[in-house]
Design an enzyme around this catalytic site. Structure first.
Site, PDB file in Angstrom:
ATOM      1  N   VAL A  20       0.899  -1.160  -0.122  1.00  0.00           N
ATOM      2  CA  VAL A  20      -0.091  -0.094  -0.060  1.00  0.00           C
ATOM      3  C   VAL A  20       1.067   0.808  -0.271  1.00  0.00           C
ATOM      4  CG1 VAL A  20      -1.697   0.888   1.647  1.00  0.00           C
ATOM      5  CG2 VAL A  20      -1.907  -1.585   1.093  1.00  0.00           C
ATOM      6  N   GLU A  21       1.914   1.153   0.804  1.00  0.00           N
ATOM      7  CA  GLU A  21       2.811   2.992   0.373  1.00  0.00           C
ATOM      8  C   GLU A  21       3.815   3.031   0.046  1.00  0.00           C
ATOM      9  OE1 GLU A  21       3.085   4.652   2.884  1.00  0.00           O
ATOM     10  OE2 GLU A  21       2.189   4.227   5.335  1.00  0.00           O
ATOM     11  N   SER A  22       4.723   1.850  -0.702  1.00  0.00           N
ATOM     12  CA  SER A  22       5.154   2.181  -2.048  1.00  0.00           C
ATOM     13  C   SER A  22       4.718   1.044  -3.151  1.00  0.00           C
ATOM     14  CB  SER A  22       6.326   1.666  -1.241  1.00  0.00           C
ATOM     15  OG  SER A  22       6.569   0.239  -1.414  1.00  0.00           O
TER      16      SER A  22
END
Length: 260
Positions: free
Chosen positions: A112-114
């Site tokens: 989700v983050e990167s």
């Protein structure tokens, strides 16, 4: 030939009913086609019906087989491992074991983050796989004894995951292992989550995620939790099946999710 006389009479009545306009011409064409078919296949068109039913059955069978093939493909190990990849699994295994963090949760968070891009930098300045803020990275680096820290170090997957898993573990200790609160704090900051709880703006319950004050955090928690559960399902909760050194992902029963 009573059947043929009946057919001719029906066509005569049809022709008389519609006159000689365009509609009559269209019906005449259909009648000619019908005559050709029934001339070749006696039995008042029964053979035509049988042929149509067989053709429909073949198409139905072909469609069913195609749908079954798609279903089996989407549930095959080959597809699932590509739809839910686990890059950097050796690094994740190492530091999740060191900091006692669930590797499936870390993998879902990284996605989700990167999107597993090690050098990505957000508009707010968060860097790397786990999107660690430079100030957070500097603080954690000090706690870990990493000297001469600079933000570019967060582009290194090993440094990023080491710092990110330590920080995630610290949030789990602070919030009693409540996964919803931990993820909310990872995204919005531990201070904001504490304030929401203290002022009753949010209860922290999993069934009240929609009440999280920050829309971005609300969607973030939903996405990570959804991916986490999917990863656990796909790999049957067994991290060792991925070739890591840990025998099993940390017991998820030890990380309760607040419900009341």
């Amino acid at each position: 030939m009573p059947a043929r006389r009946g057919h001719a009479r029906a066509c005569s009545l049809t022709r008389g009913s519609f006159g000689s306009g365009p509609e009559a011409a269209r019906i005449e064409r259909h009648r000619d086609v019908y005559r050709i078919v029934t001339d070749r296949n006696p039995g008042d068109g029964e053979a035509v019906v049988v042929l149509s039913v067989r053709r429909a059955a073949r198409w139905t069978l072909a469609l069913s087989c195609a749908l079954l093939g798609v279903y089996l493909f989407l549930h095959s190990r080959w597809y699932l491992e590509r739809a839910y990849p686990t890059p950097y699994k050796d690094i994740v295994t190492q530091y999740c074991a060191e900091h006692n963090v669930d590797p499936f949760l870390v993998t879902a968070l990284m996605r989700v983050e990167s999107r597993f891009r090690p050098s990505v930098v957000s508009e707010k300045g968060a860097r790397g796989l786990m999107q660690v803020m430079p100030d957070t990275g500097r603080w954690v680096a000090g706690e870990l004894g990493l000297s001469q820290f600079h933000p570019e170090m967060l582009d290194d997957p090993k440094v990023n995951v080491r710092i990110g898993t330590w920080y995630l573990a610290s949030l789990e200790r602070e919030f009693g292992g409540d996964r919803v609160l931990v993820l909310a704090a990872y995204n919005a900051g531990r201070g904001n989550v504490r304030k929401w709880l203290d002022t009753a703006r949010w209860t922290g319950r999993i069934d009240e995620i929609d009440d999280i004050p920050f829309p971005e955090t609300r969607e973030y928690v939903k996405k990570v939790l959804g991916l986490y559960e999917r990863y656990v399902q796909v790999y049957h909760g067994c991290w060792s099946a991925l070739g890591g050194t840990a025998e099993r992902a940390r017991d998820r029963d030890r990380v309760p999710t607040r419900r009341s």
